[in-house]
Design a protein around this motif. Structure first.
Motif, short mmCIF file in Angstrom:
data_model
loop_
_atom_site.label_atom_id
_atom_site.label_comp_id
_atom_site.label_asym_id
_atom_site.label_seq_id
_atom_site.Cartn_x
_atom_site.Cartn_y
_atom_site.Cartn_z
N PRO A 34 0.85 -1.36 -0.15
CA PRO A 34 0.01 -0.13 0.12
C PRO A 34 0.55 1.25 0.02
O PRO A 34 0.31 2.13 -0.39
CB PRO A 34 -0.93 -0.04 1.40
CG PRO A 34 -0.67 -1.57 1.57
CD PRO A 34 0.41 -2.16 0.84
N ASP A 35 2.16 1.18 0.52
CA ASP A 35 2.81 2.48 0.73
C ASP A 35 3.17 2.90 -0.70
O ASP A 35 3.61 4.07 -1.06
CB ASP A 35 4.23 2.26 1.58
CG ASP A 35 3.55 2.39 3.04
OD1 ASP A 35 2.26 2.63 3.29
OD2 ASP A 35 4.39 1.79 4.08
N ARG A 36 3.23 2.01 -1.57
CA ARG A 36 3.87 2.04 -2.98
C ARG A 36 2.50 2.40 -4.01
O ARG A 36 3.04 2.75 -5.25
CB ARG A 36 5.03 0.90 -3.56
CG ARG A 36 5.93 0.78 -2.61
CD ARG A 36 6.99 -0.17 -3.29
NE ARG A 36 8.40 -0.56 -2.68
CZ ARG A 36 9.10 -1.39 -3.18
NH1 ARG A 36 8.89 -1.68 -4.26
NH2 ARG A 36 10.49 -1.29 -2.55
N ASN A 37 1.51 1.95 -3.56
CA ASN A 37 0.33 2.27 -4.21
C ASN A 37 -0.76 3.14 -3.59
O ASN A 37 -1.88 2.71 -3.56
CB ASN A 37 -0.10 0.96 -4.73
CG ASN A 37 0.58 0.08 -5.56
OD1 ASN A 37 0.85 0.23 -6.66
ND2 ASN A 37 1.43 -0.71 -4.68
N LYS A 38 -0.49 4.26 -3.18
CA LYS A 38 -1.29 4.96 -2.39
C LYS A 38 -2.54 5.63 -3.19
O LYS A 38 -3.49 5.87 -2.67
CB LYS A 38 -0.61 6.31 -1.66
CG LYS A 38 0.49 6.04 -0.84
CD LYS A 38 1.03 6.98 -0.13
CE LYS A 38 2.17 6.74 0.68
NZ LYS A 38 2.87 7.88 1.38
N ASP A 39 -2.36 5.58 -4.65
CA ASP A 39 -3.49 6.16 -5.43
C ASP A 39 -4.37 4.89 -5.91
O ASP A 39 -5.44 5.16 -6.86
CB ASP A 39 -2.74 6.81 -6.66
CG ASP A 39 -2.06 7.95 -6.35
OD1 ASP A 39 -2.44 8.53 -5.15
OD2 ASP A 39 -1.26 8.33 -7.01
N ASP A 40 -4.15 3.69 -5.59
CA ASP A 40 -4.58 2.34 -6.07
C ASP A 40 -5.46 2.01 -4.95
O ASP A 40 -4.98 1.54 -3.99
CB ASP A 40 -3.97 1.51 -6.34
CG ASP A 40 -4.62 0.22 -6.93
OD1 ASP A 40 -5.87 0.37 -7.18
OD2 ASP A 40 -3.98 -0.49 -7.46
N ALA A 43 -5.11 -1.72 -3.93
CA ALA A 43 -3.80 -2.28 -3.46
C ALA A 43 -3.97 -2.96 -2.36
O ALA A 43 -3.17 -4.15 -2.07
CB ALA A 43 -2.89 -1.20 -3.57
N GLU A 44 -4.62 -2.37 -1.19
CA GLU A 44 -4.35 -3.12 -0.01
C GLU A 44 -5.08 -4.29 0.24
O GLU A 44 -4.60 -5.44 0.90
CB GLU A 44 -5.12 -1.96 1.13
CG GLU A 44 -5.29 -2.55 2.56
CD GLU A 44 -5.58 -1.59 3.76
OE1 GLU A 44 -5.71 -1.91 4.78
OE2 GLU A 44 -6.13 -0.42 3.07
N SER A 45 -6.24 -4.45 -0.44
CA SER A 45 -6.93 -5.72 -0.35
C SER A 45 -6.26 -6.77 -1.17
O SER A 45 -6.26 -7.79 -0.76
CB SER A 45 -8.43 -5.60 -1.08
OG SER A 45 -8.56 -5.17 -2.30
#
Length: 380
Positions: A34-40, A43-45
């Protein structure tokens, strides 16, 4: 919504090895963190899904249950153990620690999970050796005394009394590192019990105190090849410091420093010798005898009218090439000496010579002719 197949989530085929599963998990976790995909927003799920899949497949028992029963193995009743990812933050951090090194290792001095370091290689040693120019010309065999660490003869380098083998460190189980849970992260540190070696010595050797090596002066015979010069480095493999607890021995590097010579100056393979000659010998010419670096003598013919700075070459009388290929040359440079402490008769003869020597000093005549032309130009 039906769960995706765990192998599909990780992008590997069924029957993939533990190394393939771990590699695939690291790749997916790094890409979906998630830290690398804050706009997605997904990403977390997806990251949690990858983590859940790896939690199930990295454990051999859980993997066997999943291969047989699928997701039902973790829904209860199948004996497959707890549901992956259901153990809360601790299970997540345990799985995430496998990828922790790849994400943050560069900020902590490299990979944290480097494993144990049972035996440490000994340090390389440096020895500075001064030799004469004559020795550098002909080469020599020289005995040197090197203070170093050598393997303890009492325990044969193991560090244990009686030569017994060290035992696995109980604190880190031989890994040399211990892990501590700090919230979301798992942090690795050097094991405080074994200092990162992974082994401990229950009964340390009384001679070396458990180190497996002792301080001692060693006598070594060193072959100095002909042609060495200042800065030449000679490597003696395995002659350095003994390793810790049976580790490999380091190397010994001998750095050569060639002393200055009272007669010869060196430039690579060539030698230069400044030879003073009298004014009359330089004027009349003749033969002189000069020394050579091998202790011999060579006769050199001086042409009449030689000036200071004139050089004459003696071929192959210089230094040998360190890698073969012959010798350099020796250059004789003349230094015409003006006579001193003249007697009255010598002064009288020189004055008479000066009156008769109008055409004997071409350099002087040329110089003063140019001076006169310069002054005439300034006056005009």
């Amino acid at each position: 919504m039906a769960k995706r197949d765990y192998y599909e989530v990780l992008g590997v085929a069924r029957g993939a090895s533990a190394d393939d599963l771990k590699k695939a998990y690291r790749t997916k976790a790094k890409a979906l963190h998630p830290d690398r995909n804050k706009d997605d927003p997904n990403a977390e799920s997806q990251f949690k899904e990858v983590n859940e899949a790896y939690e199930a497949l990295k454990d051999p028992q859980k993997k066997a249950a999943y291969d047989r029963f699928g997701h039902a193995a973790f829904d209860g009743g199948m004996g497959g153990g707890p549901r992956p990812g259901a153990g809360g933050q601790g299970d997540f951090a345990s799985a995430f620690s496998d990828v922790f090194d790849d994400l943050f290792g560069d900020f902590m001095g490299g990979r944290a999970g480097g494993g144990r370091q049972r035996a440490t290689r000994g340090s390389d040693l440096r020895y500075n050796l001064r030799v004469s120019l004559e020795d550098a010309h002909q080469g020599l065999q020289k005995t040197i005394n090197v203070p170093t660490s050598v393997a303890c003869s009492t325990c044969s380098g193991t560090g244990a009394e009686g030569g017994a083998e060290p035992t696995t460190c109980p604190t880190c189980s031989g890994m040399g590192k211990v892990r501590a849970q700090q919230g979301f992260f798992t942090v690795e540190r050097t094991c405080p019990t074994c200092s990162g070696i992974g082994q401990i010595v229950k009964n340390p050797c009384h001679s070396c105190g458990g180190a497996g090596r002792v301080e001692k002066d060693r006598s070594l015979s060193v072959n100095i090849p002909a042609g060495v010069e200042t800065g030449t480095r000679i490597r003696l493999a395995g002659e350095g410091e003994a390793g810790l607890r049976g580790g490999p021995t380091g190397d010994l590097y001998i750095f050569i420093d060639v002393e200055e010579h009272p007669l010869f100056q060196r430039d690579g393979q060539n030698l230069f010798c400044l030879v003073p000659v009298s004014m009359t010998a330089a004027a009349l010419g003749g033969d002189i005898e000069v020394p050579t670096i091998d202790g011999g003598r060579s006769r050199v013919k001086i042409p009449g009218g030689s000036q200071s700075g004139r050089q004459m070459r003696l071929r192959s009388k210089g230094m040998p090439s360190l890698r073969g290929g012959g010798h350099g040359d020796m250059f004789i440079e003349l230094a015409v000496e003006t006579p001193v402490n003249l007697t009255a008769r010598q002064k009288e003869l020189l004055r008479e010579f000066e009156k008769l020597g109008e055409d004997n000093n071409p350099e002087s005549s040329s110089f003063f002719s140019k001076v006169k032309h310069f002054w005439d130009g300034m006056t005009g």
